[in-house]
Write a protein that holds these residues in place. Structure first.
Motif, PDB file in Angstrom:
ATOM      1  N   GLN A   1       0.845  -1.196   0.000  1.00 40.58           N
ATOM      2  CA  GLN A   1       0.000   0.000   0.000  1.00 40.58           C
ATOM      3  C   GLN A   1       0.881   1.246   0.000  1.00 40.58           C
ATOM      4  OE1 GLN A   1      -2.911   0.063   3.232  1.00 40.58           O
ATOM      5  NE2 GLN A   1      -2.465   2.219   3.580  1.00 40.58           N
ATOM      6  N   ASN A   2       1.974   1.191   0.749  1.00 37.59           N
ATOM      7  CA  ASN A   2       2.967   2.259   0.804  1.00 37.59           C
ATOM      8  C   ASN A   2       4.189   1.704   1.507  1.00 37.59           C
ATOM      9  OD1 ASN A   2       2.533   2.482   3.714  1.00 37.59           O
ATOM     10  ND2 ASN A   2       0.705   3.668   3.235  1.00 37.59           N
ATOM     11  N   GLU A   3       5.263   2.481   1.549  1.00 38.66           N
ATOM     12  CA  GLU A   3       6.449   2.050   2.285  1.00 38.66           C
ATOM     13  C   GLU A   3       7.263   3.251   2.728  1.00 38.66           C
ATOM     14  OE1 GLU A   3       9.982   0.742  -0.369  1.00 38.66           O
ATOM     15  OE2 GLU A   3       8.196   0.066  -1.449  1.00 38.66           O
ATOM     16  N   LEU A   4       7.823   3.139   3.896  1.00 43.25           N
ATOM     17  CA  LEU A   4       8.780   4.106   4.400  1.00 43.25           C
ATOM     18  C   LEU A   4      10.153   3.451   4.371  1.00 43.25           C
ATOM     19  CD1 LEU A   4       6.772   5.427   7.495  1.00 43.25           C
ATOM     20  CD2 LEU A   4       7.072   6.583   5.299  1.00 43.25           C
ATOM     21  N   ILE A   5      11.170   4.239   4.082  1.00 42.19           N
ATOM     22  CA  ILE A   5      12.529   3.702   4.028  1.00 42.19           C
ATOM     23  C   ILE A   5      13.250   3.898   5.355  1.00 42.19           C
ATOM     24  CG2 ILE A   5      14.733   3.792   2.816  1.00 42.19           C
ATOM     25  CD1 ILE A   5      12.336   2.695   1.200  1.00 42.19           C
ATOM     26  N   ARG A   6      13.094   5.057   5.946  1.00 40.15           N
ATOM     27  CA  ARG A   6      13.707   5.316   7.244  1.00 40.15           C
ATOM     28  C   ARG A   6      12.648   5.941   8.150  1.00 40.15           C
ATOM     29  NH1 ARG A   6      17.261   7.584   3.508  1.00 40.15           N
ATOM     30  NH2 ARG A   6      19.211   6.471   3.174  1.00 40.15           N
ATOM     31  N   PRO A   7      11.976   5.174   8.993  1.00 39.48           N
ATOM     32  CA  PRO A   7      12.161   3.765   9.328  1.00 39.48           C
ATOM     33  C   PRO A   7      11.576   2.835   8.266  1.00 39.48           C
ATOM     34  CG  PRO A   7      10.290   4.633  10.509  1.00 39.48           C
ATOM     35  CD  PRO A   7      10.902   5.799   9.791  1.00 39.48           C
ATOM     36  N   PRO A   8      12.138   1.619   8.137  1.00 37.30           N
ATOM     37  CA  PRO A   8      11.673   0.677   7.114  1.00 37.30           C
ATOM     38  C   PRO A   8      10.410  -0.063   7.532  1.00 37.30           C
ATOM     39  CG  PRO A   8      13.529  -0.251   8.316  1.00 37.30           C
ATOM     40  CD  PRO A   8      13.310   1.124   8.874  1.00 37.30           C
ATOM     41  N   VAL A   9       9.256   0.463   7.116  1.00 34.33           N
ATOM     42  CA  VAL A   9       7.954  -0.133   7.428  1.00 34.33           C
ATOM     43  C   VAL A   9       7.068  -0.031   6.192  1.00 34.33           C
ATOM     44  CG1 VAL A   9       6.029  -0.196   9.064  1.00 34.33           C
ATOM     45  CG2 VAL A   9       8.190   0.814   9.763  1.00 34.33           C
ATOM     46  N   ALA A  10       6.269  -1.068   5.939  1.00 34.27           N
ATOM     47  CA  ALA A  10       5.355  -1.080   4.794  1.00 34.27           C
ATOM     48  C   ALA A  10       3.905  -1.147   5.261  1.00 34.27           C
ATOM     49  CB  ALA A  10       5.664  -2.265   3.884  1.00 34.27           C
ATOM     50  N   ASN A  11       2.999  -0.736   4.382  1.00 31.30           N
ATOM     51  CA  ASN A  11       1.546  -0.849   4.605  1.00 31.30           C
ATOM     52  C   ASN A  11       1.085  -0.118   5.862  1.00 31.30           C
ATOM     53  OD1 ASN A  11       1.234  -2.524   2.279  1.00 31.30           O
ATOM     54  ND2 ASN A  11       2.037  -4.242   3.478  1.00 31.30           N
ATOM     55  N   VAL A  12       1.620   1.089   6.045  1.00 31.53           N
ATOM     56  CA  VAL A  12       1.278   1.894   7.215  1.00 31.53           C
ATOM     57  C   VAL A  12      -0.040   2.622   6.975  1.00 31.53           C
ATOM     58  CG1 VAL A  12       2.010   3.824   8.670  1.00 31.53           C
ATOM     59  CG2 VAL A  12       3.708   2.205   7.800  1.00 31.53           C
ATOM     60  N   ASP A  13      -0.948   2.547   7.943  1.00 28.94           N
ATOM     61  CA  ASP A  13      -2.225   3.248   7.843  1.00 28.94           C
ATOM     62  C   ASP A  13      -2.126   4.678   8.338  1.00 28.94           C
ATOM     63  OD1 ASP A  13      -3.923   1.073   6.862  1.00 28.94           O
ATOM     64  OD2 ASP A  13      -3.544   0.159   8.813  1.00 28.94           O
ATOM     65  N   GLN A  14      -1.353   4.873   9.401  1.00 23.59           N
ATOM     66  CA  GLN A  14      -1.283   6.216   9.983  1.00 23.59           C
ATOM     67  C   GLN A  14       0.036   6.401  10.728  1.00 23.59           C
ATOM     68  OE1 GLN A  14      -4.722   6.369  12.537  1.00 23.59           O
ATOM     69  NE2 GLN A  14      -3.928   4.867  13.975  1.00 23.59           N
ATOM     70  N   ALA A  15       0.447   7.649  10.828  1.00 24.18           N
ATOM     71  CA  ALA A  15       1.653   7.998  11.584  1.00 24.18           C
ATOM     72  C   ALA A  15       1.239   8.827  12.791  1.00 24.18           C
ATOM     73  CB  ALA A  15       2.625   8.789  10.712  1.00 24.18           C
ATOM     74  N   ILE A  16       1.576   8.325  13.968  1.00 25.43           N
ATOM     75  CA  ILE A  16       1.315   9.058  15.206  1.00 25.43           C
ATOM     76  C   ILE A  16       2.562   9.892  15.486  1.00 25.43           C
ATOM     77  CG2 ILE A  16       0.548   8.860  17.594  1.00 25.43           C
ATOM     78  CD1 ILE A  16      -1.324   7.505  15.574  1.00 25.43           C
ATOM     79  N   LEU A  17       2.460  11.199  15.262  1.00 24.98           N
ATOM     80  CA  LEU A  17       3.607  12.088  15.391  1.00 24.98           C
ATOM     81  C   LEU A  17       3.642  12.647  16.806  1.00 24.98           C
ATOM     82  CD1 LEU A  17       3.380  13.944  11.963  1.00 24.98           C
ATOM     83  CD2 LEU A  17       4.669  11.877  12.556  1.00 24.98           C
ATOM     84  N   ILE A  18       4.667  12.235  17.548  1.00 21.26           N
ATOM     85  CA  ILE A  18       4.771  12.580  18.973  1.00 21.26           C
ATOM     86  C   ILE A  18       5.668  13.790  19.145  1.00 21.26           C
ATOM     87  CG2 ILE A  18       5.163  11.640  21.280  1.00 21.26           C
ATOM     88  CD1 ILE A  18       3.297   9.931  19.648  1.00 21.26           C
ATOM     89  N   PHE A  19       5.108  14.852  19.718  1.00 15.63           N
ATOM     90  CA  PHE A  19       5.871  16.068  20.010  1.00 15.63           C
ATOM     91  C   PHE A  19       5.547  16.503  21.429  1.00 15.63           C
ATOM     92  CE2 PHE A  19       6.627  15.908  15.621  1.00 15.63           C
ATOM     93  CZ  PHE A  19       7.699  16.760  15.331  1.00 15.63           C
ATOM     94  N   SER A  20       6.572  16.892  22.165  1.00 15.81           N
ATOM     95  CA  SER A  20       6.357  17.270  23.564  1.00 15.81           C
ATOM     96  C   SER A  20       6.073  18.757  23.692  1.00 15.81           C
ATOM     97  CB  SER A  20       7.588  16.911  24.406  1.00 15.81           C
ATOM     98  OG  SER A  20       8.750  17.522  23.885  1.00 15.81           O
ATOM     99  N   ALA A  21       5.306  19.092  24.715  1.00 21.62           N
ATOM    100  CA  ALA A  21       5.025  20.494  25.010  1.00 21.62           C
ATOM    101  C   ALA A  21       6.250  21.164  25.636  1.00 21.62           C
ATOM    102  CB  ALA A  21       3.831  20.592  25.959  1.00 21.62           C
ATOM    103  N   LYS A  22       6.988  20.383  26.423  1.00 19.93           N
ATOM    104  CA  LYS A  22       8.190  20.893  27.103  1.00 19.93           C
ATOM    105  C   LYS A  22       9.240  19.787  27.164  1.00 19.93           C
ATOM    106  CE  LYS A  22       8.627  24.245  29.437  1.00 19.93           C
ATOM    107  NZ  LYS A  22       9.241  25.565  29.147  1.00 19.93           N
TER     108      LYS A  22
END
Length: 295
Positions: free
Chosen positions: A63-84
């Motif tokens: 369905q899709n692929e990421l190279i760095r990090p190497p993962v395929a068929n990802v439905d969603q990316a949970i982007l973690i960012f801290s407030a502090k």
């Protein structure tokens, strides 16, 4: 032929989960010959040599692929960012969002460590939350220590393959531990000298959490735009994408062109100035990129 999904890649072995259990597999030599690398998340056919080991014979269409990090068929990316600690970084978040959008993966923004904030910090974070939600992104505000926001994350993960990614030291492993305590993933405190965390995750693995699969990864080791062309960048800013047909000139890059709907929207505060400035910065980065030559 049995089928399964690669849930872990480590030291040349691929761990395939099927209805009959988990098999430690190697890839066929033809994959190396054709320069194909099996990825975590791949749906595969394999040959079981016994009840524990086997060989991967075929990789199903991705369905899709990421190279760095190497993962395929990802439905969603949970982007973690801290407030502090480290402070919220909208420029880095926008860089992640562009990369995720360009891979046609649904992003979800999670802001952690709200327990470390003071009143003035909360006001700033709430403004960013409002801005990104108005663009159309889903934003969840959490505190792993207090357990706040966990009930909002679990339904997001159900029945999906999710990548957890973000700036180092923002508490990815802490968040995963809060969602599933028995994991006991290794975490490291922020180095006060460096102002960033040490990488504690050394391989990619799909972990069952909240009736979904989560890829705990070493993070994005490459955050450049080498596969994005100048004309494409607008499409990865949703609030710009919806307005591009209103620009006077086709192929407008929204820099100095007259009759630009994007610049007009910035003046009216319909597009946030910092988002537009990040767009211009990314555009210049792509413009300065060394040309690629086909072999």
């Amino acid at each position: 032929m049995p089928e399964g999904k690669i849930i872990k890649a480590l030291s040349g072995f691929y761990y395939v989960k099927s209805e009959d259990g988990i098999y430690q597999c190697r890839g066929r030599g033809v994959f190396r010959k054709n320069k194909i690398t099996p990825l975590v998340g791949d749906d595969v056919e394999f040959l079981a040599e016994n009840n524990k080991e086997g060989y991967i014979l075929e990789i199903k269409e991705r369905q899709n692929e990421l190279i760095r990090p190497p993962v395929a068929n990802v439905d969603q990316a949970i982007l973690i960012f801290s407030a502090k600690n480290p402070d919220f970084n909208s420029a880095l978040l926008d860089r992640f969002l562009v990369l995720i959008e360009s891979n046609h993966i649904q992003p979800v923004i999670v802001i952690t460590k709200m327990d470390l904030t003071e009143d003035s910090d909360v006001d700033v974070i709430e403004k960013y939350v409002h801005d990104y939600e108005s663009i159309g992104y889903q934003v969840v505000v959490t505190s792993s220590k207090k357990g706040d926001g966990m009930d909002q994350i679990t339904p997001i993960l159900k029945d999906k393959i999710s990548v957890f990614a973000g700036q180092s030291g923002v508490g990815k492993s802490s968040l995963l531990n809060a969602l599933r305590p028995e994991l006991e993933l290794e975490t490291n405190a922020i180095s006060k000298h460096l102002g960033r965390g040490k990488h504690t995750t050394r391989h990619v693995e799909l972990i069952e959490i909240a009736e979904g699969l989560v890829a705990d990864t070493p993070g994005f080791s490459s955050l450049d735009f080498k596969n994005i062309e100048l004309e494409e960048l607008t499409f990865y800013f949703p609030e710009m994408k919806t307005r591009i047909n209103d620009c006077k000139f086709r192929g407008c890059l929204h820099v100095k062109e007259p009759g630009c709907a994007i610049k007009e929207a910035v003046i009216k505060d319909e597009i946030k100035t910092y988002r537009y400035e990040h767009y211009l910065s990314f555009l210049e980065e792509i413009r300065q990129r060394k040309p690629r030559y086909e072999r």
